[in-house]
Enzyme design. Structure first.
Site, PDB file in Angstrom:
ATOM      1  N   HIS A  59      -3.212 -45.445  37.259  1.00 53.21           N
ATOM      2  CA  HIS A  59      -3.800 -44.148  37.555  1.00 53.21           C
ATOM      3  C   HIS A  59      -4.159 -43.430  36.253  1.00 53.21           C
ATOM      4  O   HIS A  59      -3.756 -43.852  35.162  1.00 53.21           O
ATOM      5  CB  HIS A  59      -2.821 -43.320  38.397  1.00 53.21           C
ATOM      6  CG  HIS A  59      -3.475 -42.318  39.277  1.00 53.21           C
ATOM      7  ND1 HIS A  59      -3.253 -40.964  39.161  1.00 53.21           N
ATOM      8  CD2 HIS A  59      -4.368 -42.471  40.297  1.00 53.21           C
ATOM      9  CE1 HIS A  59      -3.955 -40.327  40.079  1.00 53.21           C
ATOM     10  NE2 HIS A  59      -4.646 -41.209  40.773  1.00 53.21           N
ATOM     11  N   THR A  77      -3.476 -40.676  34.348  1.00 51.78           N
ATOM     12  CA  THR A  77      -2.612 -40.234  33.247  1.00 51.78           C
ATOM     13  C   THR A  77      -1.971 -41.396  32.503  1.00 51.78           C
ATOM     14  O   THR A  77      -2.095 -41.475  31.271  1.00 51.78           O
ATOM     15  CB  THR A  77      -1.555 -39.247  33.755  1.00 51.78           C
ATOM     16  OG1 THR A  77      -2.216 -38.115  34.339  1.00 51.78           O
ATOM     17  CG2 THR A  77      -0.657 -38.767  32.632  1.00 51.78           C
ATOM     18  N   SER A  79      -7.660 -35.274  35.513  1.00 56.94           N
ATOM     19  CA  SER A  79      -6.531 -35.850  34.770  1.00 56.94           C
ATOM     20  C   SER A  79      -6.960 -36.857  33.715  1.00 56.94           C
ATOM     21  O   SER A  79      -6.245 -37.051  32.724  1.00 56.94           O
ATOM     22  CB  SER A  79      -5.548 -36.516  35.743  1.00 56.94           C
ATOM     23  OG  SER A  79      -4.946 -35.569  36.579  1.00 56.94           O
ATOM     24  N   ASP A  84      -1.275 -31.509  32.813  1.00 53.81           N
ATOM     25  CA  ASP A  84      -2.619 -31.848  32.380  1.00 53.81           C
ATOM     26  C   ASP A  84      -3.618 -30.787  32.837  1.00 53.81           C
ATOM     27  O   ASP A  84      -4.605 -30.511  32.177  1.00 53.81           O
ATOM     28  CB  ASP A  84      -3.022 -33.232  32.886  1.00 53.81           C
ATOM     29  CG  ASP A  84      -2.681 -33.460  34.354  1.00 53.81           C
ATOM     30  OD1 ASP A  84      -2.069 -32.573  34.985  1.00 53.81           O
ATOM     31  OD2 ASP A  84      -3.020 -34.532  34.876  1.00 53.81           O
ATOM     32  N   ASP A  90       1.897 -33.617  36.488  1.00 53.88           N
ATOM     33  CA  ASP A  90       0.481 -33.619  36.839  1.00 53.88           C
ATOM     34  C   ASP A  90       0.186 -32.484  37.818  1.00 53.88           C
ATOM     35  O   ASP A  90       0.766 -32.411  38.903  1.00 53.88           O
ATOM     36  CB  ASP A  90       0.099 -34.963  37.464  1.00 53.88           C
ATOM     37  CG  ASP A  90      -1.387 -35.235  37.392  1.00 53.88           C
ATOM     38  OD1 ASP A  90      -2.168 -34.339  37.753  1.00 53.88           O
ATOM     39  OD2 ASP A  90      -1.771 -36.344  36.981  1.00 53.88           O
ATOM     40  N   HIS A  97      -8.534 -28.872  41.528  1.00 54.23           N
ATOM     41  CA  HIS A  97      -7.696 -28.414  40.417  1.00 54.23           C
ATOM     42  C   HIS A  97      -7.997 -26.950  40.120  1.00 54.23           C
ATOM     43  O   HIS A  97      -8.966 -26.381  40.628  1.00 54.23           O
ATOM     44  CB  HIS A  97      -7.959 -29.248  39.171  1.00 54.23           C
ATOM     45  CG  HIS A  97      -7.572 -30.678  39.322  1.00 54.23           C
ATOM     46  ND1 HIS A  97      -8.012 -31.672  38.469  1.00 54.23           N
ATOM     47  CD2 HIS A  97      -6.788 -31.304  40.240  1.00 54.23           C
ATOM     48  CE1 HIS A  97      -7.506 -32.836  38.845  1.00 54.23           C
ATOM     49  NE2 HIS A  97      -6.768 -32.639  39.911  1.00 54.23           N
ATOM     50  N   ASP A 156       0.673 -33.260  41.694  1.00 53.31           N
ATOM     51  CA  ASP A 156      -0.775 -33.113  41.829  1.00 53.31           C
ATOM     52  C   ASP A 156      -1.263 -33.568  43.199  1.00 53.31           C
ATOM     53  O   ASP A 156      -2.027 -32.862  43.875  1.00 53.31           O
ATOM     54  CB  ASP A 156      -1.443 -33.937  40.730  1.00 53.31           C
ATOM     55  CG  ASP A 156      -2.926 -34.144  40.932  1.00 53.31           C
ATOM     56  OD1 ASP A 156      -3.696 -33.214  40.629  1.00 53.31           O
ATOM     57  OD2 ASP A 156      -3.320 -35.238  41.377  1.00 53.31           O
TER      58      ASP A 156
END
EC number: 3.1.3.1
Length: 596
Positions: free
Chosen positions: A202, A204, A144, A415, A93, A504, A374
């Site tokens: 979460h 993902t 994500s 991702d 991630d 991101h 991430d």
């Protein structure tokens, strides 16, 4: 006006060049401008010609598959037809290209293998690579939820949406639902599982089993009034509905959304950020107990574990359904791992042992997420993020070691990326988490090789009243921080725009592929294409009947002698695990248990 002046200068220069015989006409861009043409997108995004729903992305995925196969056929290359009995998807991630490069060096330096730059990650050696475009339907830089939905369902969607396409509705829980690769796999009789270092609810992991308007609706308390009774929270979907309640393996954090709590949980290192808070349930439901009850009639009782010791004692050759929840929230960053927490490698090995059943099954599909890469980046915790990548690499190595490359397709990707930079002119072998220019003694300011475009590290490094007199530099000198501070897991690298949570990045992410079907990964493609690679290579879902290759493969499998040993190396033989006392539904709610 300024643009016109600049274009005038460019035109004058080009005219001068034409006199010299270099060129006779301006390039197309300037010709367009001089003719009064408009420059910009070729379509009006506010009025799309076709709604970008699941059907739209289905066409996109199939077109990419067709194009890739035709390219292979053109050069008489037919390895794309190889079929995968098993599929493992590793999601790092937030693991963008800069993170991979910096993480590779970090691994080499952490292991003291040399300078660091020459180190390799396990997936560096995978034979096929490609690049995936990550944008959401409504966002240039994605999240994500939308990207995981694209990867696992084949449909790009909105930022924040899980298991639903762009027609989703807060007031209609059925509208826009899309099936995931786990649903496709279960229809083919395959075993399934998810492993993550984040909460199991979460974004993902949730994209493999949930269908919900908003990724944040992990608990019943998070579903807004207008959607209560319409959308069921993510945790409930895991235990109430297929494919989640049919998963053979569920390993990760997130006890709180599931309705249980370890009141004595220890936090030795205090990490900050929005992701360190977690919702709790108000309906008093104990979802792990309900999961146990759901599997009460299994031939072998299900196993529910909450610590590393019990996880490693699971008899993976016998247990068919395993749930492991190891923290109230996410599993702690591996660089500060708490006692009793398993590593991602250990969870991966256990999952493979549960899923691999040789000729007694039709194979399996497994998601393994290194989810805290991430979250480390979001807090500008560069050291924590890169150590998560190192742990992620160990898990991939475990999968390579414990699977048959003739039967198992392994995909490694991210991702999305992050707003992290790997910059400066650091000397060969310089600490990847150190300064980039300490060797240049005349530089007025030393800066770090790893920095962020935005995030909370801005405030940590802002000079404020401590800025030296007569200095235009707004940043604290690095010497202001002690060595102990700069090597701590919670040290934040500098960020140049203040945000409580770093963003991101929007650039393409790399995809690494190994095993049957891996040659389908090539070039640059939309991220949703990955679902069609899994579908075609695994003979499941919408691309199963794209051509006759799956029928041919299935006929070959039927003709295979029953007594022929399966070449797969089961993770069970490596783990050497033994059966633990099974937690029953009656005792699951108490959790008077051995946490360590």
């Amino acid at each position: 006006m300024h643009s016109l002046v600049m274009l005038g200068f460019l035109w004058a220069g080009l005219v001068a060049c034409s006199w010299a015989g270099v060129t006779t006409q301006p390039p197309p861009l300037i010709r367009t401008l001089s003719a009064g043409g408009d420059i910009g997108p070729q379509f009006d995004v506010s009025k799309p010609t076709e709604p970008e729903d699941a059907e739209f992305w289905h066409k996109v995925g199939l077109r990419q598959l067709e194009k890739t196969i035709k390219q292979a056929q053109r050069v008489k290359e037919h390895s794309y037809q190889k079929k995968a009995r098993n599929i493992i998807v590793f999601i790092g991630d937030g693991m963008g290209i800069s993170t991979i490069s910096a993480g590779r060096i970090y691994k080499g330096q952490y292991l003291k293998h040399g300078y660091g730059e020459e180190e390799t990650l396990v997936f560096d050696d995978f034979p096929n690579t490609g690049m995936a475009k990550t944008y959401n339907v409504d966002k240039q830089v994605p999240d994500s939820a939308g990207t995981a939905t694209a990867i696992f369902s084949g449909s790009k969607t909105h930022y924040g949406a899980i298991g639903m396409d762009a027609t989703r509705s807060k007031k209609n829980g059925q509208q826009g639902r899309v099936q995931s690769v786990m649903e496709w796999a279960q229809k083919e009789g395959k075993r399934t599982g998810v492993v993550t270092t984040t909460r199991i609810t979460h974004a993902t992991p949730a994209a493999t089993y949930a269908h919900i308007y908003d990724r944040d609706w992990e608990c019943d308390t998070e579903v807004p009034a207008e959607s209560v009774g319409i959308h069921v929270d993510i945790a409930r979907q895991l235990v109430e509905n297929a494919p989640g309640n049919r998963f053979n393996v569920i390993l990760g954090g997130g006890m709180s959304p599931m309705g249980i709590l370890n009141a004595s949980e220890v936090k030795t290192t205090i990490f900050e950020g929005p992701t360190e808070t977690i919702c709790s349930r108000a309906d008093n439901r104990n979802l792990p107990a309900e999961w146990l009850a759901h599997h009460a009639n299994d031939t072998v009782p299900p196993a529910l574990v909450h610590n590393r010791k019990d996880l490693l004692n699971v008899d993976v050759k016998k247990v068919d359904h395993l749930m492991g929840l190891f923290r109230n929230n996410h599993i702690t960053y591996s660089i500060a791992r708490e006692a009793g927490e398993p590593s991602l490698q250990e969870m991966t090995e256990t999952a493979l042992g549960i899923l691999e059943r040789g000729d007694k099954s039709n194979g399996y599909v497994l998601l393994v997420e290194g989810g805290r890469i991430d979250q480390g980046h979001h807090m500008n915790y560069a050291r924590a993020a890169l150590h998560e990548l190192y742990e992620f690499d160990l898990a991939i190595q475990a999968a390579v070691n414990n699977t048959d490359p003739e039967e198992t397709l392994i995909l490694v990707t991210a991702d999305h990326s992050h707003a992290v930079t790997f910059n400066g002119y650091a000397l060969r072998g310089a600490d990847i988490l150190g300064t980039a220019n300490s060797h240049e003694k005349n530089d007025p300011m030393f800066y770090e090789t790893i920095s962020y475009a935005n995030g909370p590290g801005y405030w940590d490094h802002l000079a404020n009243d401590s800025r030296p007199q007569n200095s235009s530099n707004m940043w604290l000198p690095l010497k202001h921080f002690t060595e102990e501070e700069r090597t701590a897991p919670t040290y934040r690298h500098l960020a140049t725009v203040p945000r409580k949570d770093e963003t991101h990045g929007g650039e393409d992410v790399a995809v690494f592929a190994y095993g049957p079907g891996s040659s389908l990964i090539r070039g640059v493609f939309e991220q949703n294409y990955l679902a069609y690679v899994m579908s075609y290579a695994g003979c499941l879902g919408p691309a199963k009947d794209f051509d006759d290759s799956c029928k041919d493969y299935q006929n070959e499998q039927k003709e295979r002698p029953l007594d022929k040993p399966n070449p797969s190396k089961s993770g069970a033989s490596v783990l050497g695990a033994s059966l633990i006392p099974i937690v029953t539904a009656a005792t699951a709610g108490i959790l008077g248990a051995h946490w360590l």
